[in-house]
Motif scaffolding. Structure first.
Motif, PDB file in Angstrom:
ATOM      1  N   PHE A 196       0.751  -1.085   0.042  1.00 30.24           N
ATOM      2  CA  PHE A 196      -0.102   0.093   0.086  1.00 30.24           C
ATOM      3  C   PHE A 196       0.956   1.160   0.165  1.00 30.24           C
ATOM      4  N   VAL A 197       0.363   2.117  -0.552  1.00 32.56           N
ATOM      5  CA  VAL A 197       1.096   3.427  -0.876  1.00 32.56           C
ATOM      6  C   VAL A 197       0.322   4.513  -0.230  1.00 32.56           C
ATOM      7  N   THR A 198       0.874   5.123   0.751  1.00 30.52           N
ATOM      8  CA  THR A 198       0.275   6.253   1.420  1.00 30.52           C
ATOM      9  C   THR A 198       0.297   7.744   0.637  1.00 30.52           C
ATOM     10  N   GLN A 199      -1.175   8.215   0.505  1.00 32.14           N
ATOM     11  CA  GLN A 199      -1.293   9.505  -0.246  1.00 32.14           C
ATOM     12  C   GLN A 199      -1.177  10.708   0.437  1.00 32.14           C
ATOM     13  N   LYS A 200      -0.675  11.791  -0.177  1.00 34.66           N
ATOM     14  CA  LYS A 200      -0.613  13.160   0.290  1.00 34.66           C
ATOM     15  C   LYS A 200      -1.975  14.063   0.171  1.00 34.66           C
ATOM     16  N   VAL A 201      -2.326  14.457   1.346  1.00 35.32           N
ATOM     17  CA  VAL A 201      -3.322  15.505   1.121  1.00 35.32           C
ATOM     18  C   VAL A 201      -3.340  16.542  -0.097  1.00 35.32           C
TER      19      VAL A 201
END
Length: 344
Positions: A196-201
């Motif tokens: 899983f890749v964490t997304q940036k706001v």
């Protein structure tokens, strides 16, 4: 059903009449021999399929609804998976039928050939089920038109060398979609592999078929389509993109598809929603699916094939035992409740 046959274009004749005779003969020879090697073109991408399926005898002449049909071409290797569900009972004794298949293949130039396994399963009203194992073959030709790759062809589903079903298909490359995180935390697991890749706001990232999106507490995000359609995803949601739809496992989302022209299905553990150009909210858990329709019309089916058409201002719940009663609702209250959980 008459299968669709697509003729390959004939090789161009020699137009280089100013080339010396020896070179002319070499060029003519290569023109004739190169198509036999059929150097592959680059056809990579995800494609939306429209598939038509018909039985081979009167008893099997039933309209089947495409629940899922996915064609993915990577490194010029095509793979396809599909699922058809009978739109209505074939006989008084039959509740519904399902056909599923999965296979892979290769290209020879612009010609695609896929072979794989399939099952044809009939669910009886007296709970005496029947399953037939089968194989399928699919052939089609691809061409580029207005920068979109178009594919069309035919397929057959067979058991012991006897055709059970045949049909035709067409496909165009998928329109782009992006996910944008508005607030909170969200992760995406891409179908191409990896963790899983964490997304940036505030960041937009392209997403494709079989990519999985997960949102955490106090989170809001959007899936944005090229045609202007938007899916607002709320907190604690898990969903995956399908070809022509969305697999919604858990959570809450607001769908706004005002300009939608192609089929789109929302598939949950207890229901299937067919988008008909609408504005609606879906709330999902393991036991039920709750749908509130604000604008337009929406088809909602349960897992045993019962279907209702919702009109604006109506809601319905689907559980493991089927669809509930269509009811009205207060649009302002439902909207506020969604907004309170991260609509953004």
């Amino acid at each position: 059903m008459t299968n669709l046959l697509i003729q390959n274009a004939q090789p161009h004749q020699d137009v280089f009449h100013t080339i010396p005779t020896a070179m002319n003969r070499i060029f003519t020879f290569l023109t004739l021999i190169l198509p036999l090697f059929a150097f592959p073109q680059n056809h990579n991408g995800n494609f939306q399929l429209q598939m038509t399926l018909k039985g081979t005898n009167v008893k099997q002449t039933v309209n089947y609804k495409t629940i899922e049909s996915t064609l993915i071409i990577e490194n010029n290797i095509p793979t396809i998976s599909f699922e058809f569900r009978a739109s209505e009972p074939k006989t008084a004794e039959t509740a519904y039928s399902i056909i599923k298949g999965i296979g892979t293949g290769a290209f020879t130039g612009n010609h695609m050939t896929i072979k794989g396994s399939a099952t044809f399963k009939t669910y009886q009203k007296d709970n005496v089920d029947m399953q037939v194992n089968a194989v399928f073959s699919l052939e089609g030709d691809i061409e580029k038109l207005n920068s979109l790759q178009n594919i069309s062809g035919t397929f057959n589903i067979m058991n012991n060398e006897t055709t059970l079903f045949n049909g035709s298909f067409s496909a165009v490359s998928e329109k782009g979609r992006t996910f944008k995180l508005l607030c909170g935390k969200a992760r995406i697991k891409f179908a191409t592999g990896g963790e899983f890749v964490t997304q940036k706001v505030g960041e937009e990232v392209g997403i494709s078929v079989n990519d999985k999106v997960c949102t955490d507490e106090n989170t809001s995000g959007e899936i944005i389509f090229q045609d202007g359609s938007v899916i607002k995803v709320n907190s604690n949601s898990i969903l995956s993109l399908l070809n022509g739809g969305l697999q919604f496992q858990l959570g809450e989302a607001w769908f706004n598809f005002p300009n939608q022209v192609s089929e789109f299905h929302v598939v949950t553990p207890t229901a299937i929603c067919e988008v008909l150009g609408t504005d609606f909210i879906v709330k999902v858990n393991k036991e039920s699916t709750l749908v509130h329709l604000f604008k337009g019309r929406l088809s909602v089916s349960d897992k045993i094939g019962k279907k209702v058409i919702l009109e604006a201002g109506q809601a319905i719940k689907a559980t493991m035992v089927g669809l509930g009663t269509v009811v009205g609702f207060d649009e302002n209250e439902v909207s506020k409740e969604f907004s309170g959980h991260g609509k953004g």
